[in-house]
Enzyme design. Structure first.
Site, PDB file in Angstrom:
ATOM      1  N   LYS A  53       0.845  -1.257   0.135  1.00  0.00           N
ATOM      2  CA  LYS A  53      -0.076   0.399   0.177  1.00  0.00           C
ATOM      3  C   LYS A  53       0.335   1.414  -0.103  1.00  0.00           C
ATOM      4  O   LYS A  53       0.854   2.352  -0.882  1.00  0.00           O
ATOM      5  CB  LYS A  53      -0.777   0.067   1.315  1.00  0.00           C
ATOM      6  CG  LYS A  53      -2.037  -1.421   1.333  1.00  0.00           C
ATOM      7  CD  LYS A  53      -2.853  -1.221   2.340  1.00  0.00           C
ATOM      8  CE  LYS A  53      -3.691  -2.489   2.285  1.00  0.00           C
ATOM      9  NZ  LYS A  53      -4.235  -2.984   4.177  1.00  0.00           N
ATOM     10  N   GLN A  97      -4.670  -2.170   9.942  1.00  0.00           N
ATOM     11  CA  GLN A  97      -4.743  -3.747   9.386  1.00  0.00           C
ATOM     12  C   GLN A  97      -4.522  -4.540   9.912  1.00  0.00           C
ATOM     13  O   GLN A  97      -4.838  -4.257  11.084  1.00  0.00           O
ATOM     14  CB  GLN A  97      -3.027  -3.897   8.777  1.00  0.00           C
ATOM     15  CG  GLN A  97      -2.455  -4.542   8.183  1.00  0.00           C
ATOM     16  CD  GLN A  97      -2.361  -5.025   6.939  1.00  0.00           C
ATOM     17  OE1 GLN A  97      -3.994  -3.454   5.929  1.00  0.00           O
ATOM     18  NE2 GLN A  97      -3.894  -6.208   6.800  1.00  0.00           N
ATOM     19  N   ASP A 120     -11.576   2.581   4.265  1.00  0.00           N
ATOM     20  CA  ASP A 120     -11.859   0.953   3.898  1.00  0.00           C
ATOM     21  C   ASP A 120     -13.665   0.821   3.945  1.00  0.00           C
ATOM     22  O   ASP A 120     -14.139  -0.257   3.814  1.00  0.00           O
ATOM     23  CB  ASP A 120     -11.301   0.510   5.254  1.00  0.00           C
ATOM     24  CG  ASP A 120      -9.584  -0.742   4.706  1.00  0.00           C
ATOM     25  OD1 ASP A 120     -10.230  -0.808   3.862  1.00  0.00           O
ATOM     26  OD2 ASP A 120      -9.191  -0.775   6.187  1.00  0.00           O
TER      27      ASP A 120
END
Length: 286
Positions: A53, A97, A120
């Site tokens: 990322k 994460q 997200d």
């Protein structure tokens, strides 16, 4: 193989080029999109994912902010780190994460993120807006699936779509995304308790597999000419990466099909950048 291959790498590359252009234009206004990834502990796969990322951000001109916490961190300290990023005007998107260590509450951590930075798409506010048909941030994998379908000219209005898998990360938001007004697919959501799964999938114009069960979808479960999107990715007994679709057999029946790897995965990463760009644009516009 009769099916046309849906090349997620190529579509994702085109999306990144578009995003890079928009990032450059936004930077001319003094705003550089910033993505923060909160990483707890030393899970090797999580470190790889976060590293990818960070590289993606650099490739399109975004900044990446690392937030590394030890595996034994407590919930209050995790919250404090998220609060710090929420308050940082240089950070436009925040992800935590997963998975987190067992002693931490993943849902509470997701809920702590400012909805304006929830790239997200897992905050209740984001999911609620999607349910209402006016999405703010959609989880990256469902968004990537929709973009793949659109880029390959798959007609979704009135189409029969069967989604196998009901997670809050893929199955549920994808069902809401494709059935909302303006997209207008007719969506059936199936799962591990569905009776006669093949009876559902054989009727579908589009089948999306997101169950996490290797080679679950077989050729006899697919209508000839159907589009098959494979979200699943696991390793078989030989260590080979495989999806939820019995690829070689289904490719002889389907009209369009995604490979694993190289299908949905690259799109997930590209759509995280898209969401970060949208968050930064909204912040710039006040």
């Amino acid at each position: 193989m009769t099916a046309e291959l849906i090349d997620g790498k190529a579509v994702a590359a085109a999306e990144r080029d578009r995003i890079a252009g928009e990032v450059a234009r936004l930077a001319e206004r003094g705003v550089v999109p910033g993505l923060a990834a909160v990483l707890v502990g030393d899970d090797p796969a999580s470190h790889v994912y976060v590293g990818m990322k960070e590289k993606d951000c650099a490739a399109v001109g975004m900044t990446s902010v690392g937030a590394r916490l030890p595996a034994d961190v407590d919930q209050a300290t995790l919250f404090a780190e998220i609060d710090r990023l929420n308050a940082d005007p240089q950070v436009h998107g925040i992800i935590v994460q997963m998975p987190l260590p067992d002693h931490l509450d993943e849902i509470a951590a997701q809920d702590r993120i400012d909805p304006a930075k929830d790239v997200d798409g897992l905050h209740p506010a984001s999911q609620g807006q999607l349910m209402r048909g006016v999405p703010t941030f959609v989880p990256a994998t469902p968004l990537g699936c929709q973009v793949l379908l659109e880029r390959h000219g798959v007609e979704l209005s009135g189409a029969e779509v069967v989604i196998v898998g009901r997670s809050t990360l893929v199955g549920r938001p994808l069902a809401m995304l494709l059935s909302r007004k303006g997209v207008d697919a007719t969506v059936t959501m199936c799962h591990s308790r569905t009776r006669d799964l093949g009876d559902h999938t054989r009727r579908a114009d589009v089948v999306v597999m997101a169950a996490g069960q290797p080679r679950m979808l077989t050729a006899d479960m697919v209508r000839p000419g159907a589009t098959v999107i494979d979200v699943g990715i696991t390793r078989d007994d030989d260590g080979k990466l495989v999806g939820d679709v019995d690829f070689d057999a289904v490719a002889e029946v389907a009209g369009l099909i995604t490979p694993v790897p190289g299908g949905v995965g690259p799109m997930t990463r590209a759509m995280l950048l898209e969401n970060t760009l949208r968050a930064a644009t909204a912040a710039a516009e006040g």
